[in-house]
Design a protein around this motif. Structure first.
Motif, PDB file in Angstrom:
ATOM      1  N   SER A 118     -40.145  55.897 -54.252  1.00  0.00           N
ATOM      2  CA  SER A 118     -38.730  55.657 -54.903  1.00  0.00           C
ATOM      3  C   SER A 118     -38.336  54.323 -55.018  1.00  0.00           C
ATOM      4  O   SER A 118     -37.692  53.758 -55.934  1.00  0.00           O
ATOM      5  CB  SER A 118     -37.875  56.481 -54.039  1.00  0.00           C
ATOM      6  OG  SER A 118     -38.003  57.722 -54.065  1.00  0.00           O
TER       7      SER A 118
ATOM      8  N   ILE B 246     -42.962  62.178 -56.380  1.00  0.00           N
ATOM      9  CA  ILE B 246     -41.801  61.911 -55.418  1.00  0.00           C
ATOM     10  C   ILE B 246     -41.225  63.347 -54.724  1.00  0.00           C
ATOM     11  O   ILE B 246     -41.105  63.670 -53.577  1.00  0.00           O
ATOM     12  CB  ILE B 246     -40.798  60.756 -55.718  1.00  0.00           C
ATOM     13  CG1 ILE B 246     -41.390  59.473 -55.867  1.00  0.00           C
ATOM     14  CG2 ILE B 246     -39.544  60.649 -54.739  1.00  0.00           C
ATOM     15  CD1 ILE B 246     -40.040  58.648 -56.842  1.00  0.00           C
TER      16      ILE B 246
ATOM     17  N   VAL C 126     -32.968  55.134 -48.290  1.00  0.00           N
ATOM     18  CA  VAL C 126     -34.005  55.185 -48.796  1.00  0.00           C
ATOM     19  C   VAL C 126     -35.108  54.056 -48.651  1.00  0.00           C
ATOM     20  O   VAL C 126     -36.397  54.115 -48.108  1.00  0.00           O
ATOM     21  CB  VAL C 126     -34.090  55.690 -50.292  1.00  0.00           C
ATOM     22  CG1 VAL C 126     -35.504  55.947 -50.880  1.00  0.00           C
ATOM     23  CG2 VAL C 126     -33.561  57.303 -50.425  1.00  0.00           C
TER      24      VAL C 126
ATOM     25  N   LEU D 279     -39.874  52.523 -58.060  1.00  0.00           N
ATOM     26  CA  LEU D 279     -39.451  53.239 -58.959  1.00  0.00           C
ATOM     27  C   LEU D 279     -37.893  52.559 -59.504  1.00  0.00           C
ATOM     28  O   LEU D 279     -37.588  51.987 -60.464  1.00  0.00           O
ATOM     29  CB  LEU D 279     -39.174  54.617 -58.873  1.00  0.00           C
ATOM     30  CG  LEU D 279     -38.907  55.414 -60.291  1.00  0.00           C
ATOM     31  CD1 LEU D 279     -39.910  55.133 -61.437  1.00  0.00           C
ATOM     32  CD2 LEU D 279     -38.860  56.915 -60.021  1.00  0.00           C
ATOM     33  N   LEU D 280     -37.299  52.397 -58.331  1.00  0.00           N
ATOM     34  CA  LEU D 280     -36.020  51.771 -58.445  1.00  0.00           C
ATOM     35  C   LEU D 280     -36.121  50.407 -58.749  1.00  0.00           C
ATOM     36  O   LEU D 280     -35.297  49.802 -59.614  1.00  0.00           O
ATOM     37  CB  LEU D 280     -35.174  51.816 -57.208  1.00  0.00           C
ATOM     38  CG  LEU D 280     -33.701  51.254 -56.871  1.00  0.00           C
ATOM     39  CD1 LEU D 280     -32.797  52.316 -57.618  1.00  0.00           C
ATOM     40  CD2 LEU D 280     -33.489  51.097 -55.380  1.00  0.00           C
TER      41      LEU D 280
ATOM     42  N   ALA E 173     -42.463  59.109 -49.904  1.00  0.00           N
ATOM     43  CA  ALA E 173     -41.869  59.425 -51.093  1.00  0.00           C
ATOM     44  C   ALA E 173     -40.670  58.219 -51.173  1.00  0.00           C
ATOM     45  O   ALA E 173     -40.361  57.740 -52.381  1.00  0.00           O
ATOM     46  CB  ALA E 173     -40.979  60.905 -50.914  1.00  0.00           C
ATOM     47  N   ALA E 174     -40.130  57.749 -50.114  1.00  0.00           N
ATOM     48  CA  ALA E 174     -39.313  56.659 -49.986  1.00  0.00           C
ATOM     49  C   ALA E 174     -39.649  55.444 -50.521  1.00  0.00           C
ATOM     50  O   ALA E 174     -39.174  54.679 -51.278  1.00  0.00           O
ATOM     51  CB  ALA E 174     -38.736  56.371 -48.544  1.00  0.00           C
TER      52      ALA E 174
END
Lengths: 274, 302
Positions: free
Chosen positions: B273, B256, B53, B276-277, B269-270
């Motif tokens: 993400s 996402i 991702v 967010l990660l 989206a990646a």
């Protein structure tokens, strides 16, 4: 407590207020279940609360609609293998971390627990292309793999707790007395951590049973789980059918919870005897 | 008896202690091998997908930082991340304020009363998140329980549109996260030696002072564990904001899912993400630092 007798009145009033607040919050916690239960027996097609009359129509509809039984079957077909795989991998990892004398045991534990803590949406969009490439997308296997990743930490934690409660010397004694590692595990170690393994497995099953995000990405129309079906129905129309399904699922989860509490109580008793 | 056996074997030639050491070492090496399968599984189906991702966020559709530029400067993406942080913070603080008195009362309870209170918390924890969010939809909808009560008591003349809305998201999320705050607090508070609080009282501290100066500092490990857990889980929350929040209260996970599943914009989206990660891991590392810092003092106080 002797100190409470001498407490001034305002503190006693404060204490009673505190007790009231705590109970109010606990009731708030279980409130949704008590809204859904009467709603599932409503005789109206829209969600009016409290219902003006009663019927079992929504339960009949669930029984008649094959989508619900199909989804229930999918949830079991995904949840049970997930629980089994999580138990195997989680127990192996817990044994290695607790008994392996690893230099970086903390880091290893953090790595194994990480899938539980990180947002599932990231795992979902990472697994999707991988499962597509493997040709497993929309199969039970894809969801089983995804759910096992988040189920392993639960077994790892419960087995770790069980392992930390008994003495390492028992295993060494068995080995010194001539048991091979295989016998030592099945005759000494496993009986002592069995409850932890089973509770972890039930937790992994319950998590899989309730998981939505991975199911949205990894299952298809034929393999969708109960949460996904409820989700799809909820976005389309709101009828008490969902309340009826929710009540059935709640009853099922409650049953699992009761099994877990009985197991926990029993393991506590064994410990106090031993 | 045991000491006698030990002296007999140990004194003449030092064989047995060394032998035991080899056995123990062998056993732990054997145990270490057990790690291979779970690490391989988690590495393959967790670490690898997450790495892919992150990789994807830099190369899809074209190599470069284009996706991150869009996250930062275009569209509602940065705002969505801000709403996510804001919501997670509000939910964490509300959970702490609400859970603390509950855990405090529960930690003092004994026997059947304690069992009943624990059962209420655990039952809530075990009820499906989808189902609980559904219940809050029933409460907050236009013809729902809350609006009926508001109109009946004359607080408002007409039903209020709570859905979709921030209030509904916050109430629903607090309800779902509350057990994750109560349980760490409870575990911590039950380990606090109450005689310390009594001692403070005997030495002349008022109950409030005893609580503030003795009990509250000792409960900090529970507070930090519960807060970290709730904050991290709130960051990635999907179901409740998606059902109750709508487009104006769109949290990162909802955004996402929409980008990947419906708009098929996987690069964006990646990138979302990955951000967010990064946020979640930072919170986790921060929590570990706080714990390590507090541990010395806590162990000492115990």
């Amino acid at each position: 407590m002797p100190a409470e007798i001498t407490m001034p009145l305002r503190y006693r009033i404060f204490n009673m207020l505190l007790l009231g607040v705590a109970w109010a919050i606990l009731v708030y916690l279980v409130l949704p279940q008590f809204i859904i239960l009467p709603l599932s027996f409503s005789n109206q097609s829209y969600l009016s609360f409290p219902p003006s009359g009663w019927s079992t129509e929504w339960y009949v509809r669930i029984a008649e609609n094959p989508a619900w039984s199909q989804a229930a079957w999918n949830s079991l077909a995904i949840g049970i293998p997930t629980a089994f795989l999580s138990m195997v991998f989680g127990t192996l990892a817990a044994l290695a971390v607790a008994r392996g004398g690893l230099g970086r045991a903390g880091l290893t534990a953090a790595f194994i627990v990480a899938p539980m803590m990180l947002p599932h949406v990231i795992l979902a969009i990472g697994l999707y292309p991988m499962m597509l490439w493997l040709g497993l997308l929309n199969s039970h296997a894809a969801a089983i793999v995804g759910h096992t990743v988040i189920g392993i930490p639960l077994v790892f934690i419960t087995v770790n707790a069980a392992l930390s409660r008994y003495n390492l010397a028992l295993e060494l004694a068995a080995m010194t007395l001539g048991a091979n590692p295989w016998q030592t595990f099945w005759k000494v170690t496993f009986p002592m951590i069995r409850t932890g393994v089973v509770i972890g497995g039930i937790l992994a099953f319950a998590t899989s049973f309730d998981e939505l995000m991975l199911a949205l990405f990894l299952t298809g129309a034929g393999t969708r789980t109960l949460p996904r079906l409820i989700w799809e129905q909820m976005n389309d129309y709101l009828t008490p059918t969902i309340a009826a399904a929710a009540t059935l699922i709640f009853a099922f989860t409650l049953l699992l919870l009761i099994i877990v509490s009985i197991l926990q109580a029993r393991s506590g008793r064994v410990e106090s005897h031993g | 008896m045991q000491s006698h056996g030990a002296t007999v074997t140990r004194s003449p030639q030092e064989i047995t202690p060394a032998g035991e050491e080899i056995r123990a070492w062998n056993a732990s090496r054997l145990y270490r091998w057990l790690l291979v399968a779970p690490i391989a599984f988690i590495g393959l189906f967790f670490l690898w997908p997450i790495m892919s991702v992150i990789h994807r966020s830099f190369v899809d559709p074209v190599p470069g930082l284009g996706n991150y530029e869009r996250v930062l400067f275009a569209g509602p993406y940065l705002k969505s991340l801000w709403i996510t942080l804001q919501t997670a913070a509000i939910v964490t603080v509300l959970c702490l304020v609400i859970a603390y008195p509950v855990a405090y009362v529960m930690a003092r309870a004994r026997g059947n009363l304690f069992a009943l209170m624990t059962a209420m918390v655990v039952t809530s924890l075990w009820t499906s998140v989808v189902i609980r969010s559904y219940a809050w939809m029933v409460v907050f909808q236009r013809r729902g329980v809350l609006n009926q009560a508001l109109v009946a008591t004359g607080i408002t003349e007409h039903p209020v549109n709570f859905l979709p809305g921030t209030l509904a998201v916050n109430v629903g999320m607090v309800h779902i996260m509350l057990p994750f705050m109560i349980l760490p607090l409870l575990a911590n508070m039950r380990s606090i030696d109450r005689s310390l609080v009594l001692a403070a009282g005997v030495m002349g501290a008022s109950p409030w002072a005893a609580f503030r100066r003795v009990f509250l500092p000792l409960s900090i490990p529970g507070i930090s564990a519960g807060s970290a857990l709730v904050f991290m889980m709130s960051l990635g929350f999907f179901i409740t904001p998606s059902l109750l929040g709508g487009p104006r209260h769109m949290m990162a996970a909802v955004m996402i899912e929409q980008q990947a599943n419906r708009l098929l914009d996987w690069g964006l989206a990646a990138a979302l993400s990955s951000v967010l990660l990064l946020l979640t891991v930072s919170i986790y590392l921060l929590y570990l630092r706080v714990v390590r810092h507090a541990e010395g003092g806590f162990a000492h106080a115990r």
